[in-house]
Scaffold this motif. Sequence first.
Motif, PDB file in Angstrom:
ATOM      1  N   LEU A 116     -25.473  -8.947 -74.108  1.00 28.08           N
ATOM      2  CA  LEU A 116     -25.303 -10.246 -74.764  1.00 28.08           C
ATOM      3  C   LEU A 116     -26.651 -10.830 -75.183  1.00 28.08           C
ATOM      4  CD1 LEU A 116     -22.532 -11.890 -72.532  1.00 28.08           C
ATOM      5  CD2 LEU A 116     -22.287 -10.900 -74.812  1.00 28.08           C
ATOM      6  N   VAL A 117     -27.656 -10.674 -74.314  1.00 24.23           N
ATOM      7  CA  VAL A 117     -28.990 -11.165 -74.668  1.00 24.23           C
ATOM      8  C   VAL A 117     -29.488 -10.467 -75.927  1.00 24.23           C
ATOM      9  CG1 VAL A 117     -31.421 -11.200 -73.960  1.00 24.23           C
ATOM     10  CG2 VAL A 117     -29.650 -11.862 -72.341  1.00 24.23           C
ATOM     11  N   ALA A 118     -29.313  -9.141 -75.976  1.00 18.63           N
ATOM     12  CA  ALA A 118     -29.786  -8.381 -77.138  1.00 18.63           C
ATOM     13  C   ALA A 118     -29.084  -8.853 -78.409  1.00 18.63           C
ATOM     14  CB  ALA A 118     -29.553  -6.892 -76.917  1.00 18.63           C
ATOM     15  N   ILE A 119     -27.771  -9.060 -78.320  1.00 13.72           N
ATOM     16  CA  ILE A 119     -27.023  -9.510 -79.498  1.00 13.72           C
ATOM     17  C   ILE A 119     -27.507 -10.899 -79.930  1.00 13.72           C
ATOM     18  CG2 ILE A 119     -24.725 -10.186 -80.312  1.00 13.72           C
ATOM     19  CD1 ILE A 119     -23.625  -7.828 -78.636  1.00 13.72           C
ATOM     20  N   ALA A 120     -27.761 -11.767 -78.936  1.00 15.86           N
ATOM     21  CA  ALA A 120     -28.251 -13.108 -79.268  1.00 15.86           C
ATOM     22  C   ALA A 120     -29.625 -13.031 -79.937  1.00 15.86           C
ATOM     23  CB  ALA A 120     -28.320 -13.953 -78.005  1.00 15.86           C
ATOM     24  N   LEU A 121     -30.479 -12.140 -79.445  1.00 16.46           N
ATOM     25  CA  LEU A 121     -31.813 -11.983 -80.035  1.00 16.46           C
ATOM     26  C   LEU A 121     -31.707 -11.585 -81.501  1.00 16.46           C
ATOM     27  CD1 LEU A 121     -33.776  -9.984 -77.289  1.00 16.46           C
ATOM     28  CD2 LEU A 121     -33.931 -12.415 -77.831  1.00 16.46           C
ATOM     29  N   VAL A 122     -30.840 -10.619 -81.769  1.00 17.76           N
ATOM     30  CA  VAL A 122     -30.699 -10.118 -83.129  1.00 17.76           C
ATOM     31  C   VAL A 122     -30.117 -11.215 -84.029  1.00 17.76           C
ATOM     32  CG1 VAL A 122     -29.561  -8.408 -84.572  1.00 17.76           C
ATOM     33  CG2 VAL A 122     -30.517  -7.748 -82.359  1.00 17.76           C
ATOM     34  N   ALA A 123     -29.174 -11.981 -83.484  1.00 20.23           N
ATOM     35  CA  ALA A 123     -28.576 -13.073 -84.268  1.00 20.23           C
ATOM     36  C   ALA A 123     -29.657 -14.082 -84.643  1.00 20.23           C
ATOM     37  CB  ALA A 123     -27.459 -13.733 -83.463  1.00 20.23           C
ATOM     38  N   ILE A 124     -30.534 -14.384 -83.696  1.00 20.22           N
ATOM     39  CA  ILE A 124     -31.596 -15.365 -83.962  1.00 20.22           C
ATOM     40  C   ILE A 124     -32.563 -14.850 -85.022  1.00 20.22           C
ATOM     41  CG2 ILE A 124     -33.633 -16.428 -82.946  1.00 20.22           C
ATOM     42  CD1 ILE A 124     -32.012 -16.769 -80.382  1.00 20.22           C
ATOM     43  N   VAL A 125     -32.955 -13.573 -84.880  1.00 16.56           N
ATOM     44  CA  VAL A 125     -33.876 -12.994 -85.865  1.00 16.56           C
ATOM     45  C   VAL A 125     -33.244 -13.007 -87.249  1.00 16.56           C
ATOM     46  CG1 VAL A 125     -34.917 -10.839 -86.616  1.00 16.56           C
ATOM     47  CG2 VAL A 125     -35.169 -11.586 -84.272  1.00 16.56           C
ATOM     48  N   THR A 126     -31.969 -12.657 -87.305  1.00 20.08           N
ATOM     49  CA  THR A 126     -31.279 -12.602 -88.587  1.00 20.08           C
ATOM     50  C   THR A 126     -31.225 -13.994 -89.215  1.00 20.08           C
ATOM     51  OG1 THR A 126     -29.938 -10.850 -87.646  1.00 20.08           O
ATOM     52  CG2 THR A 126     -29.178 -11.783 -89.721  1.00 20.08           C
ATOM     53  N   LEU A 127     -30.886 -14.976 -88.397  1.00 22.56           N
ATOM     54  CA  LEU A 127     -30.794 -16.350 -88.886  1.00 22.56           C
ATOM     55  C   LEU A 127     -32.161 -16.827 -89.402  1.00 22.56           C
ATOM     56  CD1 LEU A 127     -28.932 -18.877 -89.057  1.00 22.56           C
ATOM     57  CD2 LEU A 127     -29.921 -19.572 -86.859  1.00 22.56           C
TER      58      LEU A 127
END
Lengths: 258, 318
Positions: free
Chosen positions: A114-125
């Motif tokens: 979940l942390v990894a997915i959140a990190l990627v979401a933040i970078v994408t945003l």
Amino acid sequence: MTSLRLGLRQVRYEFVAFYRNPASAFFTFAFPLIFLVIFNLLFGNEELELDGGTTNVSTFYVPAIAALSVVNACYTGLAMSMSISRDQGLLKRLRGTPLPASSFLIGRVVFMTLVAIALVAIVTLFGTLFYGVDVPTNTLPAFVISLAIGAAAFSILGLAITSLIPNADAAPAVVNASILPLLFISDVFIPIDTDAPQWLTLIGDLFPVKHLSVALQTAFNPFETGSGFEPEHLGVIVLWGAIGGVFAARRFSWEPRV
Amino acid sequence: MTSTPDRAIEVVGLRKRYGSLDAVAGIDLHVNRAEVFALLGPNGAGKTTTVEILEGHRDRDGGSVDVLGHDPQHSGQAFREQIGIVLQSTGVEPYLTVEETLEQFSGYYPRPRPIGEVLEVVGLSDQGGARVRQLSGGQQRRLDVAVGLVGDPDLLFLDEPTTGFDPAARRQAWGLVHNLQALGKTVFLTTHYMDEAQQLADRLAIIVAGEIVAEGTPGELMNRDHVSTIEFQQTPAATSFIAGVLGEVAIGDGLVTIKTSEPTSALAMISGRAAEQGVELEGLTVTRATLEDVYLELAGPGAAADATGDDAGAEVSG
């Protein structure tokens, strides 16, 4: 299924323990953003004209940083946190309770995923807002699924490497030595040149980091016409995850070695 | 293996070898239900190895072990639902609060004890909202006990519960064990402080170099040789007072010491003669053997350093 339910219950406590250490939480999330900024400063953010249309180079930084985030949160993060918990006696303590070992491990793996997915979401945003990153729509499911598969596999590999780490003091050295060189030969920081020694390319192909990088690149390519899945590359990642799982199950230790 | 209902633990011929060292060299012991049992011994005697085998943390090399009807080496969830373990070192997430920690652990058990109650038993009611890492050493140890208790176990293992405590914290910890006793729990504790064993244990066994050298109630062990000690300051007529007294006599350092198994008649004889001559025996005392005497005799000189270790020194009564 009880084991899964208990495992998911663990996630809550992992989450609380994570955000209670704000410095650690902040830098975990800042880490990929720092890379996005550095990539832009070093390599620029030109507009590219490709077959399907135009986009900014940053669009191609995102999947590379996504791969880096997965490796960093799941593999490195899990190996570090498990080594510390093992030294603290937390693992031994849990071993004496009715909590199934699998539940504890599921809890940590799910949390790190979940942390990894959140990190990627933040970078994408962040990339979309500030660097003109184009988020693919057709291949978005492939991107998320590839990401989840990668996160799970690298989490399991993080558990596996923990069994080779004698104690928490040795964790950074072992983890960095095992992962940093791979990141350099796996199309993450820099594209591997065709004039790189063949054996170096081969090593990159053997290990799972490059396959994660390629799978995410394809799935995040806005001009990709297919589904965006890279079954062969994902297959290698799953295989590594499976090997790591077997190794961890056999060798995992609940107490630090002295 | 059959277990009798009144036995919580039954160990026969337990062996554990590390390399060429017999850490536990074939010991027998039993613990009755609702009893506080202490395994007493110097450092490195095999206490922790024994308790970790009983807990299921280590595999044994020989002998049979029955804990609440289970063989710890081959049992899983059902066994661990019935026991509580307090290890030598703390093992809880430092960033959670005390209440969150207990809530987390209570979720692993089918019939947990209410968290408020557990906090009260261990004396942490006011620290429920505090982060674990902010607790003092003694408080962390009490949290450890709370974590061991939250599943409402029938049997609680306490491995050296007060090592490193200051005297006040030790008193509190002892009170805690008395609370557990009042709850009807079986407690198996290890310690290298004999005053602790004497204070807490209904029964105890002394382990030295992997072997049990004595076992019984503290009273039985102290009366083991039925020896009491009569002591008084030396006077010129001392030899005439003690003539014919049955026992082992030693005179030195200005003290006359008589170890005797018949203290009543010996004392009557000595004090009678002294009184006849109008001599007051300065510093006259009669003491029975303490557990410390027995322990030091059995455990050998190596144990002496432990027995009067820094933090215990203030409380060891001679």
